[in-house]
Design an enzyme around this catalytic site. Structure first.
Site: not given
Ligand code: SF4
Ligand code: FE
Length: 490
Positions: A99, A103, A190, A257, A292, A296, A299, A455
């Protein structure tokens, strides 16, 4: 201005952010072996922005200033921007295997830009103007911002104001002429420690009785009254072992985190973007969560690419890469991973402009995306473990592989014996096999499992949160009508 990765690291050193870990204050958190890999992941978001190969994905032209900015600070201006966001996240997942944290700020910017516009439209407030000024500051200085939503929540059967302890949700404790004072905490944040700024949002839709909890604001990470307690990860203390390398799996990168505590923090009005407009808390939550959940589909796919590659290498090193069931498992992993990507691209392609002008994703498809993410990475990890074999959790330590201690009758050392008995396919050094198995262990069970497995379940909202949205967006009544027409029911 586009900061370089090194400038980013130096900018963190200037902050007086208060960080606690293992019950103690960490003064040099930038170089702490447990924290540094997560900083390296964010550093990659700066480094890649200077690479001409990735300029199209990593940078964008700001609609606010006309300047070229890092895409992580950008307001999406089209469906093309939304797709590029997902592609950028896949790229970063591939480059870090973890991660990369930045983001949450990007998703908060986009959610707040549109929501503040609509609050002002109803109440004649000036939140949008304030937020635009704030975002210009962020873009000009290329800052990393922790978009913080999740409160500790206490007794889940009670609303914020019904909690025995009112601090279990962030709330306003004082309104002054010059600003507000806030108290509470945000949990599992995060990238909070290595962010320059914190951008706070409410965590659920709120009734009028809870209007003190309808608050959104931005503060520097080292503002007076703010501190963080670092969240530990499985096998994290391996990073403290002297000379640790192979046993870490992913040595350079990781996620992060923390519990972020607001111990009566003052926020000047120009940094307040919602204060008691309880009827807009739900909109802000849905929009941030929607972005968000789209994220996902990028990422986790990038990290999945790395894991699939690691499983394929493990098969090579075990000498089983030509076996048909292994080939089929790699196909299955790829199928699952690309399905997640399809969802990320689809919810972006079906995006639409908000009243404020930036682009919103398709809510239903973004929630389906994240719902799949709560499942498929678990299956991908299961298959990776299947291919890797049990050695990934039974192998002696790196120190054993390097040990000179003579224990064999012919004078063989522990190191020589480990290398002899854990040799796999001919021509492959035992160390390579060790490295890739430890890498898979790290992603499946170690520090990186936070970012890839759990996560995937709970980040951007637990599975039930998506099911509520899917129920709301699924339009079952319209589907009933379709069936009625075809079945001849009048
Ligand atoms: Fe982390 Fe993915 Fe959230 Fe970006 S989108 S902060 S990489 S979990
Ligand atoms: Fe996340």
């Amino acid at each position: 201005m586009l900061m370089t990765g090194d400038q980013y690291i130096e900018s963190l050193r200037k902050l007086k952010t208060r960080v606690y870990m293992f019950g103690e204050k960490v003064d040099n958190w930038v170089d702490h072996p447990i924290i540094r890999p997560s900083i390296n992941s964010v550093k990659m978001t700066y480094d890649l922005a200077h690479d001409p190969e990735y300029a199209d994905l990593m940078t964008a032209k700001s609609n606010l200033t006309g300047e070229v900015i890092n895409r992580f600070c950008h307001l999406h201006q089209s469906t093309d921007d939304l797709r590029k966001k997902v592609k950028m996240q896949r790229l970063l997942g591939q480059k870090t295997g973890s991660c990369f944290q930045r983001c949450v700020g990007m998703d908060a910017f986009n959610a707040l830009y549109s929501t503040t516009y609509e609050i002002d439209e109803k109440y004649g407030t000036e939140y949008h103007k304030r937020f635009v000024e704030y975002l210009k500051y962020v873009q000009e200085n290329d800052l990393t911002v922790d978009g913080a939503m999740t409160d500790p929540k206490g007794d889940r059967s009670k609303s914020p104001s019904q909690q025995e302890d009112p601090d279990l949700y962030v709330h306003v404790v004082e309104k002054r002429d010059d600003g507000i004072v806030v108290r509470g905490a945000k949990a599992h944040q995060t990238g909070s420690i290595n962010s320059h700024e914190h951008l706070i949002m409410p965590t659920i839709s709120l009734p009028e009785a809870d209007k003190a909890y309808a608050v959104s604001f931005a503060v520097p990470s080292d503002v007076e009254g703010l501190f963080m307690i670092y969240g530990r990860q499985s096998c994290d203390t391996r990073k403290l072992e002297e000379g640790a390398d192979v046993d870490l799996g992913n040595k350079e990168f990781g996620g992060q985190e923390a519990l972020v505590v607001f111990d009566d923090v003052f926020v000047p009005w120009e940094r307040v973007f919602m204060c008691e407009e309880w009827d807009f808390a739900g909109m802000l939550v849905e929009r941030f969560a929607g972005y968000h959940r789209q994220s996902y589909g990028g990422c986790k796919v990038g990290v999945g690419d790395v894991l699939i590659g690691a499983a394929a290498l493990a098969a090579d090193y075990n000498g089983v890469s030509k076996t048909s069931h292994v080939k089929d498992k790699l196909i299955e992993m790829t199928h699952l991973n690309e399905t997640l990507y399809c969802c990320g691209i689809a919810c972006s392609s079906e995006g639409y402009p908000t009243k404020a002008g930036n682009y919103e994703i398709d809510m239903l498809l973004a929630n389906v995306c994240k719902q799949n993410v709560t499942r498929f990475p678990y299956e991908i990890v299961r298959l990776a473990e299947d291919i890797a074999g049990g050695l990934m959790v039974t192998m002696p330590s790196e120190k054993d592989f390097k040990s000179d201690l003579k224990v064999g009758k012919k004078g063989e050392t522990i190191g020589e014996l480990c290398n002899k008995f854990f040799k796999g396919a001919s021509g492959v050094p035992t160390e390579h096999r060790m490295r890739i198995l430890r890498f898979i262990e790290n992603m499946a069970l170690g520090t990186a499992a936070v970012g890839y497995r759990t996560e995937s379940m709970h980040g951007a909202g637990s599975p039930q949160a998506q099911r509520i949205m899917i129920a709301r967006q699924g339009n079952i009544e319209a589907k009933k009508e379709l069936a009625k027409v075809l079945a001849g029911i009048k």
